[in-house]
Design an enzyme around this catalytic site. Structure first.
Site, PDB file in Angstrom:
ATOM      1  N   THR A 126       0.821  -1.207   0.000  1.00 32.30           N
ATOM      2  CA  THR A 126       0.000   0.000   0.000  1.00 32.30           C
ATOM      3  C   THR A 126       0.853   1.254   0.000  1.00 32.30           C
ATOM      4  OG1 THR A 126      -1.506   1.295   1.392  1.00 32.30           O
ATOM      5  CG2 THR A 126      -0.130  -0.283   2.508  1.00 32.30           C
ATOM      6  N   TYR A 130      -1.631   0.002  10.360  1.00 32.33           N
ATOM      7  CA  TYR A 130      -1.939  -0.687   9.099  1.00 32.33           C
ATOM      8  C   TYR A 130      -0.742  -0.601   8.147  1.00 32.33           C
ATOM      9  CZ  TYR A 130      -3.728  -1.394   4.403  1.00 32.33           C
ATOM     10  OH  TYR A 130      -3.874  -1.812   3.108  1.00 32.33           O
ATOM     11  N   GLY A 182      -4.734  12.404  10.134  1.00 29.86           N
ATOM     12  CA  GLY A 182      -3.783  11.523   9.466  1.00 29.86           C
ATOM     13  C   GLY A 182      -4.020  11.378   7.965  1.00 29.86           C
TER      14      GLY A 182
END
Ligand code: UDP
Length: 327
Positions: A116, A140, A282
């Site tokens: 990602t 994550y 964020g």
């Protein structure tokens, strides 16, 4: 090749599994159905199981004589990864390492991994090249970065060939409208906006309209899910012992939240009320891929390069599956 697609009942995994099968590969989806959907898998091709059940993974790899793994299975809610990191490290890191151990035991050395752009964290500059530092700003992103690192070590120590493909914003649905995005809860922009068009939500909330971007709203690089799928296949077919691909998958084009909403208005013909709220914590103002490396290394080009056709494909899915796979 005989390919095991972990997370093959999920959004990107199901599109990749179908494309692999159409390209002539033998495909099995391995999914615990926590977020995946039985209806997203071709009949007879689902193996229901958990990656943490290493015995079952090894047995499956052996029984189906698997040559390669495409690994999509992961939890992917950034906010939840902050409040419940244990769940994310267990599933995304321990689960993947368990899969990798199983692969070693069964002698499988090819893997294409869903990484990602969240591994970059706050980018230094945009567009983001693969050489930018990877400093995730949430658990994550860290779980994905840890696996990228492990894959590099496995490639060097055990001669594995791997691709770590760093997705930007996956979007859209298969051309026939049979496969699409069905998350519960849904947090992604395009499906939420289309649910407003369907009258299932009152309005879309724009997270911030005074950011340092031309129209003040966040810019993202939306990449069609079938383009992600075709990049995985290109990568898989190029893997040799020791191959290491670490590539962004994006279009190289940014689209703002306001532009996404406008495209949805045009495609659906609905007004789509929007309400502005403060920025989401964020959320970097702009994330756009430098998409050159994947073109050069994988010989891959995305077919969808603008937001309109991506939204059109998603709209077709939402109209034919108003309740997702549950319909
Ligand atoms: N976004 C928004 N309203 C929403 C959901 C998302 O304004 O209800 C914005 C979000 O701030 C981001 C973009 O849309 O800039 C894409 O968000 P999404 O959650 O789809 O993907 P992300 O970029 O967070 O992975």
């Amino acid at each position: 090749m005989n390919v095991l697609v972990s997370g093959g009942a999920g959004y990107v995994g199901s599109h990749a599994a179908r494309m692999l099968s159409r390209a002539g590969h033998e495909v099995w989806a391995y999914d615990n159905l926590v977020f995946g959907h039985r209806g997203a898998v071709a009949p007879g091709r689902l193996i229901e199981g958990d990656l943490l059940d290493r015995g079952k993974v090894v047995a499956t790899l052996r029984e189906k004589q698997i040559d390669a793994v495409m690994h999509f299975a992961a939890f992917a809610y950034v906010g939840e990864s902050v409040t419940d990191p244990a769940k994310y490290y267990r599933n995304n890191v321990v689960g993947t390492l368990s899969l990798m151990d199983a692969m070693r035991e069964a002698g499988v050395w090819r893997i294409v991994f869903s990484s990602t752009c969240a591994t970059y964290g706050e980018p230094r500059s945009v567009p983001i090249g693969e050489d930018q530092p990877q400093n995730p700003i949430n658990p994550y992103g860290y779980t994905k970065l840890v696996i990228e690192r492990a894959l590099a070590d496995f490639a060097r120590a055990y001669g594995w060939g791997y691709a770590a493909l760093r997705y930007f914003n996956a979007a859209g649905a298969s051309a026939d409208g049979d496969l699409g995005e069905d998350h519960d809860p849904e947090t992604h922009l395009i499906p939420l906006v289309l649910q407003v068009a369907q009258g299932r939500r009152e309005h879309i909330t724009i997270f911030g309209d005074r950011l340092p971007t031309p129209d003040g709203t966040c810019i993202r690089d939306y990449i069609h899910v079938d383009d992600l799928a075709s990049a995985h296949i290109s990568a898989l077919e190029k893997l040799r012992p020791g191959t290491e691909f670490r590539c962004n998958l994006g279009t190289g084009r940014g689209t703002s939240v306001k532009e996404v909403i406008e495209a949805c208005r045009e495609v659906t013909g609905h007004a789509i009320p929007a309400v502005v709220a403060p920025p989401r914590e964020g959320d970097p103002p702009a994330l756009v891929a430098d998409a050159g490396l994947a073109r050069r290394e994988l010989g891959w080009t995305p077919r969808f390069t603008s937001i309109g056709p991506i939204v059109e494909s998603a709209w077709k899915w939402h109209q034919s599956h108003p309740d997702g796979y549950g319909a």
